[in-house]
Scaffold this active site. Sequence first.
Site, mmCIF file in Angstrom:
data_model
loop_
_atom_site.group_PDB
_atom_site.id
_atom_site.type_symbol
_atom_site.label_atom_id
_atom_site.label_comp_id
_atom_site.label_asym_id
_atom_site.label_seq_id
_atom_site.Cartn_x
_atom_site.Cartn_y
_atom_site.Cartn_z
ATOM 1 N N ARG A 103 0.918 -1.494 -0.497
ATOM 2 C CA ARG A 103 0.366 0.338 0.019
ATOM 3 C C ARG A 103 0.642 1.388 0.398
ATOM 4 N NH1 ARG A 103 -2.508 -2.917 3.570
ATOM 5 N NH2 ARG A 103 -4.891 -3.566 3.124
ATOM 6 N N LYS A 160 4.217 11.660 -9.941
ATOM 7 C CA LYS A 160 2.773 11.030 -11.378
ATOM 8 C C LYS A 160 3.655 9.874 -11.781
ATOM 9 C CE LYS A 160 0.116 14.828 -14.112
ATOM 10 N NZ LYS A 160 0.045 14.827 -15.680
ATOM 11 N N GLU A 220 11.191 20.203 -22.804
ATOM 12 C CA GLU A 220 11.138 20.935 -21.626
ATOM 13 C C GLU A 220 11.071 21.750 -20.949
ATOM 14 O OE1 GLU A 220 7.915 18.939 -21.523
ATOM 15 O OE2 GLU A 220 8.897 16.944 -22.684
ATOM 16 N N LYS A 249 8.395 23.850 -12.431
ATOM 17 C CA LYS A 249 7.483 22.619 -12.311
ATOM 18 C C LYS A 249 6.991 22.038 -10.665
ATOM 19 C CE LYS A 249 6.210 18.587 -13.523
ATOM 20 N NZ LYS A 249 6.378 16.757 -14.257
ATOM 21 N N GLU A 305 -4.183 18.363 -10.854
ATOM 22 C CA GLU A 305 -4.054 18.528 -12.262
ATOM 23 C C GLU A 305 -5.599 18.980 -12.450
ATOM 24 O OE1 GLU A 305 -2.150 16.321 -15.754
ATOM 25 O OE2 GLU A 305 -3.332 17.616 -17.166
ATOM 26 N N ARG A 313 -1.675 23.076 -13.867
ATOM 27 C CA ARG A 313 -1.008 21.713 -14.062
ATOM 28 C C ARG A 313 -0.990 21.982 -15.604
ATOM 29 N NH1 ARG A 313 1.344 16.188 -10.667
ATOM 30 N NH2 ARG A 313 3.227 16.227 -12.119
ATOM 31 N N ASN A 325 0.943 20.713 -20.222
ATOM 32 C CA ASN A 325 0.873 20.163 -21.662
ATOM 33 C C ASN A 325 1.204 21.654 -22.615
ATOM 34 O OD1 ASN A 325 -0.058 17.994 -20.665
ATOM 35 N ND2 ASN A 325 -2.329 19.177 -19.875
ATOM 36 N N HIS A 342 1.881 19.885 -25.532
ATOM 37 C CA HIS A 342 2.081 18.488 -25.787
ATOM 38 C C HIS A 342 0.483 17.676 -26.587
ATOM 39 C CE1 HIS A 342 5.178 18.811 -22.952
ATOM 40 N NE2 HIS A 342 4.977 16.874 -22.601
ATOM 41 N N HIS A 394 1.609 14.712 -28.343
ATOM 42 C CA HIS A 394 0.889 13.318 -28.161
ATOM 43 C C HIS A 394 0.808 12.738 -29.674
ATOM 44 C CE1 HIS A 394 0.864 13.838 -23.739
ATOM 45 N NE2 HIS A 394 2.018 13.348 -24.002
ATOM 46 N N HIS A 441 10.137 11.786 -27.616
ATOM 47 C CA HIS A 441 8.839 13.407 -27.045
ATOM 48 C C HIS A 441 9.194 14.949 -27.715
ATOM 49 C CE1 HIS A 441 6.362 14.486 -24.619
ATOM 50 N NE2 HIS A 441 6.927 14.636 -23.379
HETATM 51 N N1 LIG Z 1 6.204 10.965 -14.378
HETATM 52 C C1 LIG Z 1 5.451 12.346 -15.455
HETATM 53 O O1 LIG Z 1 5.702 13.559 -14.697
HETATM 54 C C2 LIG Z 1 6.619 11.353 -16.857
HETATM 55 C C3 LIG Z 1 6.341 13.081 -17.539
HETATM 56 C C4 LIG Z 1 7.122 12.858 -18.198
HETATM 57 C C5 LIG Z 1 8.020 12.341 -18.624
HETATM 58 N N2 LIG Z 1 7.561 10.569 -18.058
HETATM 59 C C6 LIG Z 1 8.093 9.516 -18.886
HETATM 60 O O2 LIG Z 1 8.875 9.063 -18.838
HETATM 61 C C7 LIG Z 1 9.463 8.086 -20.192
HETATM 62 C C8 LIG Z 1 11.011 8.774 -20.415
HETATM 63 O O3 LIG Z 1 11.303 9.032 -20.278
HETATM 64 P P1 LIG Z 1 13.208 9.560 -20.590
HETATM 65 O O4 LIG Z 1 12.947 10.488 -21.848
HETATM 66 O O5 LIG Z 1 13.953 10.026 -19.523
HETATM 67 O O6 LIG Z 1 13.749 8.212 -21.707
HETATM 68 P P2 LIG Z 1 13.482 6.616 -20.798
HETATM 69 O O7 LIG Z 1 13.291 6.315 -19.553
HETATM 70 O O8 LIG Z 1 13.198 5.369 -21.614
HETATM 71 O O9 LIG Z 1 15.481 6.081 -20.979
HETATM 72 C C9 LIG Z 1 15.594 6.540 -22.195
HETATM 73 C C10 LIG Z 1 17.160 5.343 -22.170
HETATM 74 O O10 LIG Z 1 18.580 6.245 -22.009
HETATM 75 C C11 LIG Z 1 19.300 5.204 -21.121
HETATM 76 N N3 LIG Z 1 19.952 6.796 -20.102
HETATM 77 C C12 LIG Z 1 19.695 7.298 -19.097
HETATM 78 N N4 LIG Z 1 20.295 7.638 -18.331
HETATM 79 C C13 LIG Z 1 21.778 7.706 -19.238
HETATM 80 C C14 LIG Z 1 22.303 8.134 -18.894
HETATM 81 N N5 LIG Z 1 22.942 8.979 -17.868
HETATM 82 N N6 LIG Z 1 23.577 8.021 -19.436
HETATM 83 C C15 LIG Z 1 23.334 7.225 -20.852
HETATM 84 N N7 LIG Z 1 21.548 6.333 -21.169
HETATM 85 C C16 LIG Z 1 21.003 7.096 -19.882
HETATM 86 C C17 LIG Z 1 18.481 4.606 -20.785
HETATM 87 O O11 LIG Z 1 19.006 3.320 -20.042
HETATM 88 C C18 LIG Z 1 17.573 5.067 -21.568
HETATM 89 O O12 LIG Z 1 18.165 2.943 -23.254
HETATM 90 C C19 LIG Z 1 8.253 7.645 -20.745
HETATM 91 O O13 LIG Z 1 7.971 7.141 -20.004
HETATM 92 C C20 LIG Z 1 7.856 9.059 -20.249
HETATM 93 O O14 LIG Z 1 5.952 8.520 -20.024
HETATM 94 C C21 LIG Z 1 7.077 10.921 -16.592
HETATM 95 ZN ZN LIG Z 2 6.932 16.047 -22.366
#
Ligand SMILES: NC(=O)c1ccc[n+]([C@@H]2O[C@H](COP(=O)([O-])OP(=O)(O)OC[C@H]3O[C@@H](n4cnc5c(N)ncnc54)[C@H](O)[C@@H]3O)[C@@H](O)[C@H]2O)c1
Ligand SMILES: [Zn+2]
Length: 324
Positions: free
Chosen positions: A81, A103, A145, A187, A197, A201, A205, A208, A212, A225
Site C-alpha cells: 500500500r 505522477k 520541456e 514545475k 491537475e 498543472r 501540457n 503536448h 502526443h 518525445h
Molecule cells: N511521471 C511524469 O510526470 C513523466 C513526465 C514526463 C515523462 N514521463 C515518462 O518518462 C519516460 C521517458 O523518459 P526518458 O526520456 O528519461 O527516457 P527513458 O527513461 O526511456 O530512458 C531512455 C534511455 O536512456 C538511457 N539512459 C538513461 N540515463 C542515461 C545516462 N545518463 N547515460 C546514458 N544512457 C542513459 C536508458 O538506459 C534508456 O535506454 C516515458 O515513459 C514518459 O511517459 C513521465
Molecule cells: Zn513532455
Amino acid sequence: MSDRSVMSLYGPIVIESLRAAGFSVSEILVPAGETAKTLAVAERCWDECLTAGLDRTSTLLALGGGAVGDLAGFVAATYMRGIPFVQLPTTLLAQVDASIGGKVAIDHPRAKNLIGAFHQPLMVVSDPSVLSTLPDPEFRSGLAEVVKHGIVLDAAYFSDIEAHAPEIISKDLPTLERIIAVSCRLKGRIVEADEREGGLRAALNYGHTVGHAIEAATQFSKWLHGEAVSLGIVAAARIAQRLGLADVETVRRQVSLLRAVGLPVSFSAPSPQMIVQAIGRDKKARDGKVPFVLAPRIGEFRLVFDIPADLVSQVLAEMQGAAG
Ligand SMILES: NC(=O)c1ccc[n+]([C@@H]2O[C@H](COP(=O)([O-])OP(=O)(O)OC[C@H]3O[C@@H](n4cnc5c(N)ncnc54)[C@H](O)[C@@H]3O)[C@@H](O)[C@H]2O)c1
Ligand SMILES: [Zn+2]
C-alpha cells in the site's frame, strides 16, 4: 532499481555510497526504456521486493530515466500500500520533468501511462554530470520541456535560455545546474499548487496536445518525445497567432529558440489529418473537446477549449510546407 546500462554506469557509485552510509542495498534490474513500464515487469519487481525482504520502512530508489522512475514509483506506490521512494534521474527529461510531481504509472496495451497513481518521491537527487553519457538526441529531447517551462511560466527564464543556448547544448555544467534547478522549481511550484491537475498543472501540457498526437500517429517510433513536443509548441504558437492572441514576435522567439537548441520546427509526416484524428482520441478530451494550452505572451499561458480542427489542420499544413 535501474536498467542494465544505467546500472553499469552509475550503480556502483550509488550502491557503494549507500553501503558506506550504513544502508543495506539490494538491486532490481528492469528492461531499458518504455518496455519496463508493463504489468509483467511490475509484478516481477513486487516479487523481488518480497524476496529482498522490503517492508514499509524500506525505500525504493529509481536510478535512470523517466521510464525507470515511472515504474519504480508505481511499484513503490502499490507495494504494501505504498513505501517511500527516491528519484535519482539520469536523463535531462527525468531531471527537469518526470521525477518532479509524483505522477507514477505503467502502460496499458491500449494507452500509455493509464495505470498509475500520485505518489510523491521522498527526495529527488539530480547530478547534471551524468548527462555526459546521455546520447545527444535524448539530451535535446529533454530541452523541449526546459523551453516549455520558459514559454508558459517565466519570461526571464526564457531569456536566460535564449542567451545561453550554446552553453546549454555543449552541456556546460554550471549552466546545466542552473537550468535544471530553475525548471525543477517552476514545475515544483505548479505541482504544489495543483497536484492532481485541476487547472494550473495543465500549463505543463503546452505543446503536448499536438506533440502526443504526432507521437501516437507514428506509433511512438519516428519522433522522440521532446521532438514531437517541439513541433507541438510551434503549432500552438502559430494557433495563438492565428487567433489574434499572440503577436509575430512571440511566435518567432519560440521557433528560433527551439531551432537553436537543435529541435525540429517543421516536418513532413504524419499528415495533418492523421494528427487531428489522433488529437480527437486524446485522453484529456472532455465532451469531445481537447483543451489547448496557448501562450499569449512569453511567460504566460491560457487554456482554450474551442480550437476548430480546421485551424489546427491549416497550421500543421503550413509547418509541413516549411519542411525541408
Ligand atoms: N511521471 C511524469 O510526470 C513523466 C513526465 C514526463 C515523462 N514521463 C515518462 O518518462 C519516460 C521517458 O523518459 P526518458 O526520456 O528519461 O527516457 P527513458 O527513461 O526511456 O530512458 C531512455 C534511455 O536512456 C538511457 N539512459 C538513461 N540515463 C542515461 C545516462 N545518463 N547515460 C546514458 N544512457 C542513459 C536508458 O538506459 C534508456 O535506454 C516515458 O515513459 C514518459 O511517459 C513521465
Ligand atoms: Zn513532455
